[in-house]
Design an enzyme around this catalytic site. Structure first.
Site, short mmCIF file in Angstrom:
data_model
loop_
_atom_site.label_atom_id
_atom_site.label_comp_id
_atom_site.label_asym_id
_atom_site.label_seq_id
_atom_site.Cartn_x
_atom_site.Cartn_y
_atom_site.Cartn_z
N LEU A 7 64.03 7.13 7.99
CA LEU A 7 64.27 8.46 7.43
C LEU A 7 63.42 8.71 6.19
O LEU A 7 63.45 7.93 5.24
CB LEU A 7 65.75 8.64 7.06
CG LEU A 7 66.75 8.43 8.21
CD1 LEU A 7 68.14 8.87 7.77
CD2 LEU A 7 66.32 9.19 9.47
N ALA A 9 62.71 12.36 5.26
CA ALA A 9 62.59 13.82 5.18
C ALA A 9 63.08 14.40 3.87
O ALA A 9 62.82 15.55 3.56
CB ALA A 9 63.36 14.46 6.35
N ARG A 14 65.94 13.78 -7.46
CA ARG A 14 66.13 13.06 -8.72
C ARG A 14 64.85 12.39 -9.24
O ARG A 14 64.80 11.93 -10.36
CB ARG A 14 67.25 12.00 -8.53
CG ARG A 14 68.63 12.63 -8.44
CD ARG A 14 69.68 11.66 -7.92
NE ARG A 14 69.62 11.53 -6.47
CZ ARG A 14 70.38 10.68 -5.76
NH1 ARG A 14 71.20 9.85 -6.39
NH2 ARG A 14 70.27 10.63 -4.45
N ASN A 165 77.23 0.44 1.34
CA ASN A 165 76.45 0.67 2.55
C ASN A 165 74.98 0.69 2.16
O ASN A 165 74.57 1.46 1.30
CB ASN A 165 76.86 2.03 3.14
CG ASN A 165 75.92 2.50 4.24
OD1 ASN A 165 75.40 1.70 5.01
ND2 ASN A 165 75.70 3.81 4.30
N TYR A 361 23.45 -3.73 -18.37
CA TYR A 361 23.81 -3.04 -17.13
C TYR A 361 22.86 -3.50 -16.03
O TYR A 361 21.64 -3.35 -16.14
CB TYR A 361 23.70 -1.51 -17.29
CG TYR A 361 23.86 -0.83 -15.94
CD1 TYR A 361 25.05 -0.97 -15.22
CD2 TYR A 361 22.82 -0.10 -15.36
CE1 TYR A 361 25.20 -0.40 -13.96
CE2 TYR A 361 22.97 0.48 -14.10
CZ TYR A 361 24.16 0.32 -13.41
OH TYR A 361 24.31 0.86 -12.17
N ASN A 381 18.15 2.18 -12.64
CA ASN A 381 18.14 2.23 -11.18
C ASN A 381 18.15 3.65 -10.65
O ASN A 381 17.94 3.88 -9.47
CB ASN A 381 19.33 1.46 -10.60
CG ASN A 381 20.66 1.97 -11.13
OD1 ASN A 381 20.75 2.44 -12.26
ND2 ASN A 381 21.68 1.89 -10.30
C1 UD1 Z 1 72.55 7.02 1.41
C2 UD1 Z 1 73.87 6.76 2.18
C3 UD1 Z 1 74.77 5.88 1.35
C4 UD1 Z 1 74.06 4.59 1.03
C5 UD1 Z 1 72.71 4.83 0.39
C6 UD1 Z 1 71.92 3.54 0.35
C7 UD1 Z 1 74.34 8.72 3.58
C8 UD1 Z 1 75.10 9.99 3.70
N1 UD1 Z 1 74.52 8.05 2.44
O1 UD1 Z 1 72.88 7.75 0.23
O2 UD1 Z 1 75.98 5.61 2.07
O3 UD1 Z 1 74.87 3.78 0.18
O4 UD1 Z 1 71.93 5.78 1.14
O5 UD1 Z 1 70.73 3.68 -0.34
O6 UD1 Z 1 73.64 8.35 4.49
N2 UD1 Z 1 67.01 11.91 4.38
C9 UD1 Z 1 66.48 12.65 5.41
N3 UD1 Z 1 67.02 13.85 5.71
C10 UD1 Z 1 68.08 14.35 5.05
C11 UD1 Z 1 68.63 13.59 3.98
C12 UD1 Z 1 68.07 12.37 3.67
O7 UD1 Z 1 65.51 12.23 6.06
O8 UD1 Z 1 68.54 15.46 5.39
C13 UD1 Z 1 66.40 10.59 4.06
C14 UD1 Z 1 65.83 10.52 2.66
O9 UD1 Z 1 64.44 10.86 2.67
C15 UD1 Z 1 66.04 9.06 2.28
C16 UD1 Z 1 67.24 8.64 3.10
O10 UD1 Z 1 67.39 9.60 4.11
O11 UD1 Z 1 64.94 8.27 2.66
C17 UD1 Z 1 68.51 8.54 2.26
O12 UD1 Z 1 68.82 9.80 1.68
P1 UD1 Z 1 69.44 9.93 0.23
O13 UD1 Z 1 69.67 11.38 -0.01
O14 UD1 Z 1 68.66 9.20 -0.75
O15 UD1 Z 1 70.87 9.23 0.44
P2 UD1 Z 1 71.77 8.53 -0.65
O16 UD1 Z 1 72.50 9.56 -1.43
O17 UD1 Z 1 70.99 7.53 -1.40
CA CA Z 2 68.84 7.02 -1.43
#
Ligand code: UD1
Ligand code: CA
Length: 453
Positions: A7, A9, A14, A165, A361, A381
């Site tokens: 993932l 996207a 932050r 998780n 140089y 050069n």
């Molecule tokens: C997520 C988990 C959380 C876990 C943590 C670990 C969920 C709901 N929560 O939280 O349980 O402890 O990661 O690091 O899964 N992304 C997408 N599409 C979206 C949203 C996110 O592709 O619509 C991708 C982001 O680019 C990222 C990843 O998913 O790479 C995680 O998303 P992020 O929003 O960082 O989740 P956390 O709040 O960290």
């Molecule tokens: Ca994250």
């Protein structure tokens, strides 16, 4: 068949950056490349990447990595993201989901997830000291996995839980497709949470195994403080690996490895050394403080003194470089060469025992064995339009402050008098004097100051 969905996207709000989060740099490459590399190491037959925020940039960053991209046009949560890639996975595949912002997981850990996944869905968890921000693993009365609750949705009691998780989970393509259809976005963030599929599994009577990872593999990158923290954790790992292989490191907290390093025996790296790209170091190489070595090989017994910068270059055995030397791309040094302070080399060869000890140089040049380039020497050069070569034979002596105007050839044992501007070739053993003849004037009267009115 093993398929991996990564993932990437999310925007990474932050990070407060215009660059999508998964393209932020960790140890010399984008976060998502680390995750792709790990997916490759566990033998994924297919790697899917979900892109969305600044999809073009993320797609082009991964395009050379043999992955297929799937667009998530609206970022409605991690569950919704996986849903975009699931139709491309085979129902009978084991599918592992990885997050592009969790880059430190090792292939050993993921291999145990894959192994466990043969007998049902798996979630990768970690017991941590400070779980804040992460989803918590909630277990039932018997200690079995029940569900994941996100930090923002957790009550006080759940926030006390310190098993988090990591984001990694595995199930079959068919299971994920079915469970993803059953989750909703009825939560504090109005998002479709991926871990909710595990709650669905439990409701369907399918038990979920928990694999636990230790140390800092689980660390996620959500802001720049975490990115810096993850960088140091990764650097500590790299330094440990090098030390385990016999490399001496003055301070493992003050070294940066941004690529692949191979090292012989008894190499020593002092503080502030940065190694980038492909770097190979022979036996007994010693690198002093604050040296950058990028895509280069350094021969056995060579000493690189402080504050030198070496890029796309090859240095032979028993050379001495620096302090403050710069070897630019295409520099090639045979054995026993000395390149001293404030010497810049570019696209040049220096034969065995050749020396340029200070302030020179040397560009587009070939310097024969045991030749000596004096301080202040410059190979001219570039004529403003084209680059030309300077060829010096063996045992050539170039006196200080000479300008060698290329194209130019100096044959073996040629000698250039100090302060010469050399524009025509010098034959074997000739002395070239290319400067105005000195005149000494008798009775010279110094100018005197005119009286101020
Ligand atoms: C997520 C988990 C959380 C876990 C943590 C670990 C969920 C709901 N929560 O939280 O349980 O402890 O990661 O690091 O899964 N992304 C997408 N599409 C979206 C949203 C996110 O592709 O619509 C991708 C982001 O680019 C990222 C990843 O998913 O790479 C995680 O998303 P992020 O929003 O960082 O989740 P956390 O709040 O960290
Ligand atoms: Ca994250």
């Amino acid at each position: 068949m093993l398929e991996v969905i990564i993932l990437g996207a999310g925007k990474g709000t932050r990070m407060r950056s215009s660059l999508p989060k998964v393209l932020h740099n960790l140890a010399g490459k984008p976060l998502i490349h680390h995750v792709i590399d790990t997916a490759r190491q566990i033998g994924a037959a297919k790697i899917h990447v979900v892109v969305g925020h600044d999809a073009d940039a993320v797609e082009s960053a991964v395009s050379a990595h043999d992955v297929s991209c799937h667009r998530q046009t609206e970022q409605l949560g991690t569950g919704h993201a996986v849903k975009q890639a699931i139709p491309a996975c085979r129902p009978d595949s084991t599918v592992i989901v990885l997050f592009g912002d969790v880059p430190l997981l090792t292939h050993h850990t993921l291999a145990s997830v894959v192994e466990m996944a043969a007998s049902g869905p798996v979630v990768l968890a970690a017991k941590v000291e400070d779980p804040s921000g992460y989803g918590r693993v909630v277990r039932d009365g018997q200690g079995l996995f029940a569900r994941v609750v996100e930090h923002k949705d957790a009550n006080e009691q759940e926030r006390e839980l310190n098993e988090i998780n990591t984001g990694v989970l595995a199930a079959t393509g068919e299971q994920l497709a079915s469970w993803l259809n059953q989750i909703d976005n009825d939560n504090s963030q109005a998002e479709y949470y991926l871990p909710d599929v595990l709650g669905v599994a439990i409701r369907e009577g399918v038990s979920v195994s928990v694999v636990t990872t230790g140390s800092d593999e689980w660390l996620g990158v959500n802001d720049r403080v975490q990115l810096a923290h993850v960088e140091r954790a990764l650097q500590a790992r790299e330094a440990s690996q090098l030390m385990a292989a016999g490399v001496g490191i003055a301070d493992p907290t003050r070294i940066d490895i941004r690529g692949n390093v191979t090292a012989g025996q008894d190499v020593f790296l002092d503080v502030g050394v940065v190694l980038e790209g492909e770097v190979s170091l022979g036996d007994n190489v010693r690198v002093e403080p604050y040296v950058v070595l990028k895509n280069c090989s350094i021969g056995s017994g060579t000493l690189v003194n402080s504050f030198s910068h070496i890029e796309d270059a090859s240095v032979g055995n028993d050379c001495q470089i620096g302090p403050y030397a710069r070897l630019r791309p295409g520099s090639e040094l045979a054995e026993g060469v000395k390149v001293g302070n404030f010497v810049e080399l570019k696209n040049s060869y220096m034969g065995a025992g050749a020396k340029a000890n200070h302030l020179a140089y040397v560009g587009d040049a070939t310097v024969g064995a045991n030749s000596n380039i004096g301080a202040g020497t410059i190979t001219c050069n570039y004529d403003g339009a084209n680059k030309h070569k300077t060829i010096l034979g063996d045992r050539v002596f170039v006196g200080s402050n000479s300008t060698l105007v290329a194209p130019l050839t100096v044959a073996d044992d040629g000698f250039v008098a100090a302060g010469s501007t050399v524009t025509s070739d010098i034959a074997e053993s000739q002395l070239a004097v290319g400067r105005a003849k000195q005149r000494n004037i008798d009775g010279w009267k110094r100018p005197t100051k005119e009286p101020k009115d």
